[in-house]
Design a protein around this motif. Structure first.
Motif, PDB file in Angstrom:
ATOM      1  N   ALA A 117       0.518  -1.331  -0.035  1.00 44.73           N
ATOM      2  CA  ALA A 117       0.250  -0.593   0.108  1.00 44.73           C
ATOM      3  C   ALA A 117       0.522   1.644   0.173  1.00 44.73           C
ATOM      4  CB  ALA A 117      -0.248  -0.605   1.086  1.00 44.73           C
ATOM      5  N   VAL A 118       2.056   1.422   0.582  1.00 45.39           N
ATOM      6  CA  VAL A 118       2.400   2.332   1.194  1.00 45.39           C
ATOM      7  C   VAL A 118       3.762   2.625  -0.937  1.00 45.39           C
ATOM      8  CG1 VAL A 118       5.116   3.340   2.191  1.00 45.39           C
ATOM      9  CG2 VAL A 118       2.777   2.269   2.768  1.00 45.39           C
ATOM     10  N   SER A 119       4.083   1.316  -1.404  1.00 43.79           N
ATOM     11  CA  SER A 119       4.964   1.506  -2.663  1.00 43.79           C
ATOM     12  C   SER A 119       4.011   2.079  -3.607  1.00 43.79           C
ATOM     13  CB  SER A 119       4.995  -0.096  -2.767  1.00 43.79           C
ATOM     14  OG  SER A 119       6.168  -0.423  -1.883  1.00 43.79           O
ATOM     15  N   VAL A 120       2.835   1.445  -3.695  1.00 40.48           N
ATOM     16  CA  VAL A 120       2.215   1.690  -5.320  1.00 40.48           C
ATOM     17  C   VAL A 120       1.737   3.375  -4.603  1.00 40.48           C
ATOM     18  CG1 VAL A 120      -0.373   1.287  -3.911  1.00 40.48           C
ATOM     19  CG2 VAL A 120       0.213   0.253  -6.399  1.00 40.48           C
ATOM     20  N   ARG A 121       1.337   3.632  -3.653  1.00 42.60           N
ATOM     21  CA  ARG A 121       1.138   5.744  -3.711  1.00 42.60           C
ATOM     22  C   ARG A 121       2.357   6.154  -3.474  1.00 42.60           C
ATOM     23  NH1 ARG A 121      -2.027   2.213  -1.775  1.00 42.60           N
ATOM     24  NH2 ARG A 121      -4.336   1.962  -2.096  1.00 42.60           N
ATOM     25  N   GLU A 122       3.059   5.374  -2.878  1.00 39.89           N
ATOM     26  CA  GLU A 122       4.575   6.613  -3.414  1.00 39.89           C
ATOM     27  C   GLU A 122       4.926   7.214  -1.592  1.00 39.89           C
ATOM     28  OE1 GLU A 122       4.840   8.575  -7.059  1.00 39.89           O
ATOM     29  OE2 GLU A 122       5.978   7.016  -7.961  1.00 39.89           O
ATOM     30  N   LEU A 123       4.650   7.161  -0.827  1.00 34.10           N
ATOM     31  CA  LEU A 123       4.102   7.441   0.898  1.00 34.10           C
ATOM     32  C   LEU A 123       5.729   7.351   1.462  1.00 34.10           C
ATOM     33  CD1 LEU A 123       0.933   5.692   1.701  1.00 34.10           C
ATOM     34  CD2 LEU A 123       1.299   8.407   0.120  1.00 34.10           C
ATOM     35  N   THR A 124       5.888   8.478   2.333  1.00 30.63           N
ATOM     36  CA  THR A 124       7.240   8.222   2.903  1.00 30.63           C
ATOM     37  C   THR A 124       6.548   8.299   4.454  1.00 30.63           C
ATOM     38  OG1 THR A 124       8.008   9.735   1.845  1.00 30.63           O
ATOM     39  CG2 THR A 124       8.869   9.213   3.889  1.00 30.63           C
ATOM     40  N   VAL A 125       6.747   6.579   4.638  1.00 30.17           N
ATOM     41  CA  VAL A 125       6.068   6.490   5.798  1.00 30.17           C
ATOM     42  C   VAL A 125       7.304   7.268   6.901  1.00 30.17           C
ATOM     43  CG1 VAL A 125       5.980   4.411   7.521  1.00 30.17           C
ATOM     44  CG2 VAL A 125       5.912   4.060   5.483  1.00 30.17           C
ATOM     45  N   GLU A 126       6.655   7.809   8.101  1.00 27.83           N
ATOM     46  CA  GLU A 126       6.751   8.433   9.361  1.00 27.83           C
ATOM     47  C   GLU A 126       7.068   7.565  10.617  1.00 27.83           C
ATOM     48  OE1 GLU A 126       5.130  12.063  10.718  1.00 27.83           O
ATOM     49  OE2 GLU A 126       5.913  12.819   9.366  1.00 27.83           O
ATOM     50  N   ARG A 127       6.070   6.586  10.959  1.00 30.36           N
ATOM     51  CA  ARG A 127       6.059   5.509  12.298  1.00 30.36           C
ATOM     52  C   ARG A 127       4.145   4.786  12.028  1.00 30.36           C
ATOM     53  NH1 ARG A 127       2.915   7.646  16.935  1.00 30.36           N
ATOM     54  NH2 ARG A 127       3.162   9.786  16.570  1.00 30.36           N
ATOM     55  N   VAL A 128       4.604   3.403  12.373  1.00 28.58           N
ATOM     56  CA  VAL A 128       2.899   2.935  13.445  1.00 28.58           C
ATOM     57  C   VAL A 128       2.463   3.824  14.008  1.00 28.58           C
ATOM     58  CG1 VAL A 128       1.843   1.117  13.739  1.00 28.58           C
ATOM     59  CG2 VAL A 128       3.453   0.924  11.323  1.00 28.58           C
ATOM     60  N   GLN A 129       1.627   4.053  14.626  1.00 27.12           N
ATOM     61  CA  GLN A 129       0.544   5.163  15.920  1.00 27.12           C
ATOM     62  C   GLN A 129       0.621   3.693  16.653  1.00 27.12           C
ATOM     63  OE1 GLN A 129       0.255   7.610  16.356  1.00 27.12           O
ATOM     64  NE2 GLN A 129      -1.462   7.718  18.262  1.00 27.12           N
ATOM     65  N   VAL A 130       1.424   3.488  17.835  1.00 25.26           N
ATOM     66  CA  VAL A 130       0.838   2.855  19.106  1.00 25.26           C
ATOM     67  C   VAL A 130       0.594   3.442  19.951  1.00 25.26           C
ATOM     68  CG1 VAL A 130       2.537   1.526  20.338  1.00 25.26           C
ATOM     69  CG2 VAL A 130       3.081   1.915  18.264  1.00 25.26           C
ATOM     70  N   PRO A 131       0.054   2.845  20.733  1.00 20.39           N
ATOM     71  CA  PRO A 131      -0.703   1.766  20.564  1.00 20.39           C
ATOM     72  C   PRO A 131      -1.617   0.951  20.070  1.00 20.39           C
ATOM     73  CG  PRO A 131      -1.784   2.784  22.451  1.00 20.39           C
ATOM     74  CD  PRO A 131      -0.609   4.054  21.768  1.00 20.39           C
ATOM     75  N   GLY A 132      -2.125   2.184  19.373  1.00 18.67           N
ATOM     76  CA  GLY A 132      -3.372   2.571  18.282  1.00 18.67           C
ATOM     77  C   GLY A 132      -4.168   1.837  18.837  1.00 18.67           C
ATOM     78  N   GLY A 133      -5.455   1.400  17.333  1.00 20.59           N
ATOM     79  CA  GLY A 133      -6.510   0.709  17.708  1.00 20.59           C
ATOM     80  C   GLY A 133      -6.593  -0.388  17.813  1.00 20.59           C
ATOM     81  N   ARG A 134      -8.488  -1.553  17.943  1.00 21.68           N
ATOM     82  CA  ARG A 134      -7.934  -2.488  18.315  1.00 21.68           C
ATOM     83  C   ARG A 134      -8.822  -3.423  17.220  1.00 21.68           C
ATOM     84  NH1 ARG A 134      -9.969  -0.174  23.576  1.00 21.68           N
ATOM     85  NH2 ARG A 134      -9.027  -1.297  24.529  1.00 21.68           N
ATOM     86  N   SER A 135      -8.940  -2.170  15.933  1.00 18.61           N
ATOM     87  CA  SER A 135      -9.422  -3.350  14.603  1.00 18.61           C
ATOM     88  C   SER A 135      -8.607  -3.433  13.416  1.00 18.61           C
ATOM     89  CB  SER A 135     -10.932  -3.016  14.092  1.00 18.61           C
ATOM     90  OG  SER A 135     -10.697  -1.819  14.482  1.00 18.61           O
ATOM     91  N   SER A 136      -7.644  -2.098  12.981  1.00 19.00           N
ATOM     92  CA  SER A 136      -6.330  -1.602  12.413  1.00 19.00           C
ATOM     93  C   SER A 136      -5.801  -0.933  12.725  1.00 19.00           C
ATOM     94  CB  SER A 136      -7.561  -0.613  11.686  1.00 19.00           C
ATOM     95  OG  SER A 136      -7.945   1.298  12.485  1.00 19.00           O
ATOM     96  N   LEU A 137      -4.433  -0.459  11.989  1.00 15.09           N
ATOM     97  CA  LEU A 137      -3.203  -0.868  11.819  1.00 15.09           C
ATOM     98  C   LEU A 137      -3.419   0.850  11.021  1.00 15.09           C
ATOM     99  CD1 LEU A 137      -0.310  -1.533  12.477  1.00 15.09           C
ATOM    100  CD2 LEU A 137       0.208  -1.782   9.500  1.00 15.09           C
ATOM    101  N   VAL A 138      -3.023   1.791  11.345  1.00 12.81           N
ATOM    102  CA  VAL A 138      -2.816   3.300  11.459  1.00 12.81           C
ATOM    103  C   VAL A 138      -1.317   3.786  11.278  1.00 12.81           C
ATOM    104  CG1 VAL A 138      -3.144   5.704  12.459  1.00 12.81           C
ATOM    105  CG2 VAL A 138      -5.063   3.861  12.644  1.00 12.81           C
TER     106      VAL A 138
END
Length: 289
Positions: free
Chosen positions: A34-55
């Motif tokens: 998903a990151v590659s196809v949109r040519e996104l730059t990743v900062e970080r995974v949101q932690v602790p985040g939610g219980r139903s999705s990766l943010v």
């Protein structure tokens, strides 16, 4: 970058995953695609985040901050996408990538993936004092209550609560049975004559309202449903439930909330009380199960 799911997400989805579900196992690969196809730059995974999705906090190719959200099919991400597209930023986080008319499925890697406006993920309306937080949350919710799109495929309140009612009947023990009977009876009464049909957030509470730049507060994470407004408001009545339970004035505080929220949002007080009963019992039975 390694997309390691937060422990909170792994624990929550692991407890509810159907047999043979490999979404969590494939999540790092899905996120990378998903990151590659949109040519996104990743900062970080949101932690602790939610219980139903990766943010994931990302930046678009032009440097604009954004959020990449990945959710399993059972979290109904396509329903969330459709609701956010219909609201178009009015009261809710803005969907930055919507399917076009010539490409119903959207860009490659779009299934279960939402690219969203970046809000302030660590600042929710819950950070405000109680009275102010309820006022701001209610104002945000009012903006979401719009006519559903023509020919919509959203689940209705009757359908959702019907599934919940079946689960409540099947799993209620002797101690909970009187409450379950009361909740199911009030549901039947409420569904007999709903006063309106609106697109609802579905799982609205203070923690679902985040600070933004173009608007002070915006809703996130809907599980949209179509029905009467009192159903949506009933979850807000029970917000900060741990404080209500711990306080000897909890029952009186809850009654005041029902009255004030009903009056401020032009919702029938008895219908709000009824849906609050149903949703509280459903939540309790589910937790016990």
């Amino acid at each position: 970058m390694a997309f390691e799911p937060p422990r909170r997400l792994v624990r929550a989805l692991g407890e509810t995953a159907p047999a043979g579900d490999d979404w969590l196992e494939k999540l790092p690969e899905t996120a990378q695609q998903a990151v590659s196809v949109r040519e996104l730059t990743v900062e970080r995974v949101q932690v602790p985040g939610g219980r139903s999705s990766l943010v994931v906090l990302v930046r678009l190719p032009d440097g604009t901050p954004a959020v990449l959200k990945l959710a399993p099919p059972r979290a109904r991400p396509e329903s969330e996408r459709a609701a956010l597209a219909h609201w178009d930023g009015r009261g809710a986080v803005l969907l930055l990538e919507a399917p076009g008319p010539s490409s119903p499925s959207g860009p490659p890697g779009n299934g279960g993936v939402l690219l969203l406006e970046r809000l302030h993920p660590d600042v929710s309306v819950r950070s405000l004092p109680e009275a102010k937080s309820m006022l701001e949350a209610a104002g945000t919710l009012r903006r979401l209550w719009v006519e559903p799109p023509a020919g919509h495929v959203f689940e209705t309140v009757a359908e959702r609560t019907g599934r919940q009612a079946e689960a409540m009947r099947a799993s209620a023990d002797a101690e909970a049975l009187p409450l379950v009977d009361a909740a199911l009876a009030v549901r039947e009464q409420l569904l007999a004559a709903p006063p309106e049909e609106r697109l609802l957030h579905g799982t609205f509470r203070q923690s679902k309202v985040l600070a933004g730049e173009r608007s002070p507060w915006l809703a996130v994470g809907p599980d949209p449903v179509v029905g009467e407004c009192a159903f949506d408001l009933a979850r807000l009545v029970r917000d900060r439930v741990e404080d209500l339970i711990a306080s000897p004035s909890g029952p009186a505080t809850t009654r005041r909330r029902v009255k004030r929220l009903a009056e401020s949002l032009d919702v029938d007080q008895e219908r709000l009380r009824g849906w609050t009963l149903f949703r509280a019992v459903e939540s309790g039975v589910r937790a016990r199960r």
